[in-house]
Design a protein around this motif. Structure first.
Motif, PDB file in Angstrom:
ATOM      1  N   SER A   1       0.235  -0.782  -4.611  1.00 16.48           N
ATOM      2  CA  SER A   1       1.330  -0.133  -5.334  1.00 16.48           C
ATOM      3  C   SER A   1       2.468  -0.599  -5.735  1.00 16.48           C
ATOM      4  CB  SER A   1       1.603   1.094  -4.271  1.00 16.48           C
ATOM      5  OG  SER A   1       2.100   0.709  -3.119  1.00 16.48           O
ATOM      6  N   MET A   2       2.656  -2.231  -5.594  1.00 11.82           N
ATOM      7  CA  MET A   2       3.821  -2.975  -6.056  1.00 11.82           C
ATOM      8  C   MET A   2       4.237  -2.455  -7.358  1.00 11.82           C
ATOM      9  SD  MET A   2       3.468  -6.542  -4.008  1.00 11.82           S
ATOM     10  CE  MET A   2       4.956  -7.198  -4.487  1.00 11.82           C
ATOM     11  N   PRO A   3       5.502  -2.517  -7.697  1.00 14.64           N
ATOM     12  CA  PRO A   3       6.737  -2.639  -6.800  1.00 14.64           C
ATOM     13  C   PRO A   3       6.979  -1.149  -6.205  1.00 14.64           C
ATOM     14  CG  PRO A   3       7.419  -2.489  -8.840  1.00 14.64           C
ATOM     15  CD  PRO A   3       5.909  -2.328  -9.194  1.00 14.64           C
ATOM     16  N   LYS A   4       6.306  -0.084  -6.424  1.00 16.70           N
ATOM     17  CA  LYS A   4       6.792   1.172  -6.126  1.00 16.70           C
ATOM     18  C   LYS A   4       6.963   1.570  -4.745  1.00 16.70           C
ATOM     19  CE  LYS A   4       5.659   6.045  -7.184  1.00 16.70           C
ATOM     20  NZ  LYS A   4       4.847   7.020  -7.900  1.00 16.70           N
ATOM     21  N   LYS A   5       6.026   1.155  -3.937  1.00 16.04           N
ATOM     22  CA  LYS A   5       5.986   1.444  -2.392  1.00 16.04           C
ATOM     23  C   LYS A   5       6.321   0.183  -1.524  1.00 16.04           C
ATOM     24  CE  LYS A   5       2.633   3.941  -0.793  1.00 16.04           C
ATOM     25  NZ  LYS A   5       1.109   4.352  -0.458  1.00 16.04           N
ATOM     26  N   TYR A   6       6.317  -0.789  -2.013  1.00 20.71           N
ATOM     27  CA  TYR A   6       6.786  -1.955  -1.293  1.00 20.71           C
ATOM     28  C   TYR A   6       8.189  -1.965  -0.796  1.00 20.71           C
ATOM     29  CZ  TYR A   6       6.120  -6.681   0.175  1.00 20.71           C
ATOM     30  OH  TYR A   6       5.525  -7.911   1.033  1.00 20.71           O
ATOM     31  N   PRO A   7       8.188  -2.201   0.759  1.00 12.99           N
ATOM     32  CA  PRO A   7       9.612  -1.752   1.203  1.00 12.99           C
ATOM     33  C   PRO A   7      10.371  -3.096   1.130  1.00 12.99           C
ATOM     34  CG  PRO A   7       8.083  -2.494   2.776  1.00 12.99           C
ATOM     35  CD  PRO A   7       7.371  -2.445   1.658  1.00 12.99           C
ATOM     36  N   TYR A   8      11.064  -3.286  -0.145  1.00  8.62           N
ATOM     37  CA  TYR A   8      11.926  -4.517  -0.488  1.00  8.62           C
ATOM     38  C   TYR A   8      13.139  -4.181   0.356  1.00  8.62           C
ATOM     39  CZ  TYR A   8       9.012  -6.117  -4.098  1.00  8.62           C
ATOM     40  OH  TYR A   8       7.608  -6.348  -5.024  1.00  8.62           O
ATOM     41  N   GLY A   9      13.424  -5.547   1.192  1.00  5.23           N
ATOM     42  CA  GLY A   9      14.707  -5.362   1.923  1.00  5.23           C
ATOM     43  C   GLY A   9      14.826  -4.755   3.235  1.00  5.23           C
ATOM     44  N   LYS A  10      13.606  -4.381   3.746  1.00  2.00           N
ATOM     45  CA  LYS A  10      13.742  -3.840   5.022  1.00  2.00           C
ATOM     46  C   LYS A  10      12.797  -4.730   6.076  1.00  2.00           C
ATOM     47  CE  LYS A  10      13.568   1.004   2.931  1.00  2.00           C
ATOM     48  NZ  LYS A  10      13.057   2.263   2.651  1.00  2.00           N
ATOM     49  N   TYR A  11      13.216  -4.135   7.318  1.00  2.00           N
ATOM     50  CA  TYR A  11      12.364  -4.330   8.640  1.00  2.00           C
ATOM     51  C   TYR A  11      11.203  -3.409   8.744  1.00  2.00           C
ATOM     52  CZ  TYR A  11      11.414  -5.297  13.406  1.00  2.00           C
ATOM     53  OH  TYR A  11      10.761  -5.355  14.646  1.00  2.00           O
ATOM     54  N   VAL A  12      10.082  -3.686   8.859  1.00  2.00           N
ATOM     55  CA  VAL A  12       9.029  -2.753   9.037  1.00  2.00           C
ATOM     56  C   VAL A  12       8.336  -2.947  10.361  1.00  2.00           C
ATOM     57  CG1 VAL A  12       6.925  -1.650   8.158  1.00  2.00           C
ATOM     58  CG2 VAL A  12       8.501  -2.162   6.647  1.00  2.00           C
ATOM     59  N   LYS A  13       8.260  -2.266  11.406  1.00  2.00           N
ATOM     60  CA  LYS A  13       7.609  -2.571  12.667  1.00  2.00           C
ATOM     61  C   LYS A  13       6.239  -1.530  12.760  1.00  2.00           C
ATOM     62  CE  LYS A  13       7.386  -3.486  16.983  1.00  2.00           C
ATOM     63  NZ  LYS A  13       7.199  -4.768  17.364  1.00  2.00           N
ATOM     64  N   HIS A  14       5.421  -2.263  12.912  1.00  2.00           N
ATOM     65  CA  HIS A  14       3.806  -1.892  12.947  1.00  2.00           C
ATOM     66  C   HIS A  14       3.632  -1.212  14.318  1.00  2.00           C
ATOM     67  CE1 HIS A  14      -0.374  -1.766  13.721  1.00  2.00           C
ATOM     68  NE2 HIS A  14      -0.339  -1.575  12.297  1.00  2.00           N
ATOM     69  N   LYS A  15       3.111   0.063  14.448  1.00  2.00           N
ATOM     70  CA  LYS A  15       2.947   0.723  15.759  1.00  2.00           C
ATOM     71  C   LYS A  15       1.461   0.858  15.982  1.00  2.00           C
ATOM     72  CE  LYS A  15       5.293   2.742  17.977  1.00  2.00           C
ATOM     73  NZ  LYS A  15       5.793   2.272  19.315  1.00  2.00           N
ATOM     74  N   ASP A  16       1.216   1.112  17.133  1.00  2.00           N
ATOM     75  CA  ASP A  16      -0.231   0.974  17.658  1.00  2.00           C
ATOM     76  C   ASP A  16      -1.186   2.130  17.129  1.00  2.00           C
ATOM     77  OD1 ASP A  16       0.787   3.303  18.647  1.00  2.00           O
ATOM     78  OD2 ASP A  16       0.069   2.643  20.875  1.00  2.00           O
ATOM     79  N   ARG A  17      -0.585   2.946  16.155  1.00  2.00           N
ATOM     80  CA  ARG A  17      -1.478   4.034  15.550  1.00  2.00           C
ATOM     81  C   ARG A  17      -1.725   3.521  14.131  1.00  2.00           C
ATOM     82  NH1 ARG A  17       1.428   9.494  16.581  1.00  2.00           N
ATOM     83  NH2 ARG A  17       3.030   7.993  16.522  1.00  2.00           N
ATOM     84  N   ARG A  18      -3.056   3.544  13.580  1.00  2.00           N
ATOM     85  CA  ARG A  18      -3.179   3.142  12.314  1.00  2.00           C
ATOM     86  C   ARG A  18      -2.432   3.890  11.390  1.00  2.00           C
ATOM     87  NH1 ARG A  18      -7.931   0.154  10.182  1.00  2.00           N
ATOM     88  NH2 ARG A  18      -8.487   0.046  12.358  1.00  2.00           N
ATOM     89  N   ASN A  19      -1.834   2.862  10.373  1.00  2.00           N
ATOM     90  CA  ASN A  19      -1.109   3.243   9.290  1.00  2.00           C
ATOM     91  C   ASN A  19       0.153   3.909   9.755  1.00  2.00           C
ATOM     92  OD1 ASN A  19      -2.735   2.168   7.438  1.00  2.00           O
ATOM     93  ND2 ASN A  19      -3.968   4.162   7.115  1.00  2.00           N
ATOM     94  N   PHE A  20       0.582   3.966  10.863  1.00  2.00           N
ATOM     95  CA  PHE A  20       2.059   4.639  11.164  1.00  2.00           C
ATOM     96  C   PHE A  20       2.875   3.389  11.686  1.00  2.00           C
ATOM     97  CE2 PHE A  20       4.576   7.862  12.902  1.00  2.00           C
ATOM     98  CZ  PHE A  20       5.301   7.282  13.942  1.00  2.00           C
ATOM     99  N   PHE A  21       4.075   3.535  10.594  1.00  2.00           N
ATOM    100  CA  PHE A  21       5.078   2.598  10.612  1.00  2.00           C
ATOM    101  C   PHE A  21       6.314   3.261  10.826  1.00  2.00           C
ATOM    102  CE2 PHE A  21       3.259  -1.750   9.481  1.00  2.00           C
ATOM    103  CZ  PHE A  21       1.764  -1.159   9.340  1.00  2.00           C
ATOM    104  N   TRP A  22       7.414   2.544  11.220  1.00  2.00           N
ATOM    105  CA  TRP A  22       8.739   3.120  10.887  1.00  2.00           C
ATOM    106  C   TRP A  22       9.653   2.059  10.455  1.00  2.00           C
ATOM    107  CZ3 TRP A  22       7.397   1.926  16.031  1.00  2.00           C
ATOM    108  CH2 TRP A  22       8.333   1.261  16.587  1.00  2.00           C
ATOM    109  N   ASN A  23      10.666   2.150   9.664  1.00  2.00           N
ATOM    110  CA  ASN A  23      11.654   1.216   9.339  1.00  2.00           C
ATOM    111  C   ASN A  23      12.872   1.177  10.109  1.00  2.00           C
ATOM    112  OD1 ASN A  23       9.943   0.567   7.163  1.00  2.00           O
ATOM    113  ND2 ASN A  23      10.797   2.172   5.802  1.00  2.00           N
ATOM    114  N   ASN A  24      13.321   0.097  10.450  1.00  2.00           N
ATOM    115  CA  ASN A  24      14.467   0.054  11.625  1.00  2.00           C
ATOM    116  C   ASN A  24      15.697  -0.283  10.761  1.00  2.00           C
ATOM    117  OD1 ASN A  24      12.961   0.663  13.629  1.00  2.00           O
ATOM    118  ND2 ASN A  24      13.151  -1.349  14.416  1.00  2.00           N
ATOM    119  N   LYS A  25      15.556  -0.824   9.324  1.00  2.00           N
ATOM    120  CA  LYS A  25      16.714  -1.080   8.755  1.00  2.00           C
ATOM    121  C   LYS A  25      16.929  -0.270   7.494  1.00  2.00           C
ATOM    122  CE  LYS A  25      18.034  -4.605  11.339  1.00  2.00           C
ATOM    123  NZ  LYS A  25      19.477  -4.837  12.092  1.00  2.00           N
TER     124      LYS A  25
END
Length: 214
Positions: A190-214
């Motif tokens: 899906s680049m560049p539409k969905k790519y989280p440029y400039g962010k810190y992305v932490k992966h969680k233990d559930r499939r496809n569940f992420f959160w952004n800290n920055k």
């Protein structure tokens, strides 16, 4: 036009999967290996270059070689390489500790510096840092923690320093590689539409569940 990608760590499981995927998606990939991967290279048709992280000079030379391969570099993806040592901290010599810090931590800092200098000179391109933590029993928690936490802190701090969204950091665990790759592949498609440029992305233990800290 196909995008040009420099990928470090193709001889890791995560690096091999990402490099193979990008190649199949039509990206022009130049991937680094520390040892020969001729069979895999022929199988996936990924261009590889021998590179052993060791110094600021080796990082600079890698980027110079990359510029002879690509006119411009659109994406630089560097993968944190877990330490695989088998002795207790007290049993290391001082020189061995110095070598570990150089090969696993300082070399990564040098590569990021040279990469950002190249992208600034080009006035285009992005740096993606992928960190994945080894899980399970560790023979060497002390020295691994020093390198892992040191590089992780450095990488996440770059997000605030580069407000032009030139740096993206993904943080995951080796035990969750499959779910991370599934998510990452979706972002690439899906680049560049969905790519989280400039962010810190932490992966969680559930499939496809992420959160952004920055």
């Amino acid at each position: 036009m196909a995008r040009n990608v420099l990928l470090t760590g193709y001889d890791t499981h995560l690096g091999y999967e990402i490099g193979s995927f990008l190649n199949k998606e039509g990206y022009n990939v130049l991937a680094t290996v520390e040892t020969s991967l001729e069979d895999k290279q022929n199988e996936e048709d990924v261009n590889t270059i021998s590179w052993k992280p060791s110094s600021s000079i080796s990082a600079k030379n890698l980027l110079l070689q990359t510029r002879t391969f690509f006119e411009t570099v659109d994406e630089i993806i560097t993968i944190y390489r877990p330490i695989k040592e088998g002795i207790r901290f007290q049993d290391y010599t001082n020189q061995e500790i110095s070598n570990i810090l150089t090969n696993y931590l300082f070399s990564s800092l040098y590569l990021c510096k040279e990469s950002l200098q190249l992208l600034r000179k080009q006035k285009q391109g992005n740096l993606t840092i992928i960190i994945y933590e080894e899980t399970g029993d560790s023979h060497n928690k002390a020295i691994d923690a020093c390198v892992y936490e040191g590089f992780r802190g450095f990488a996440t701090s770059l997000i605030g320093e580069y407000t032009d969204k030139r740096v993206t950091v993904f943080d995951s665990k080796a035990s969750e590689t499959d779910s991370f790759l599934e998510y990452y592949y979706d972002l690439i498609r899906s680049m560049p539409k969905k790519y989280p440029y400039g962010k810190y992305v932490k992966h969680k233990d559930r499939r496809n569940f992420f959160w952004n800290n920055k």
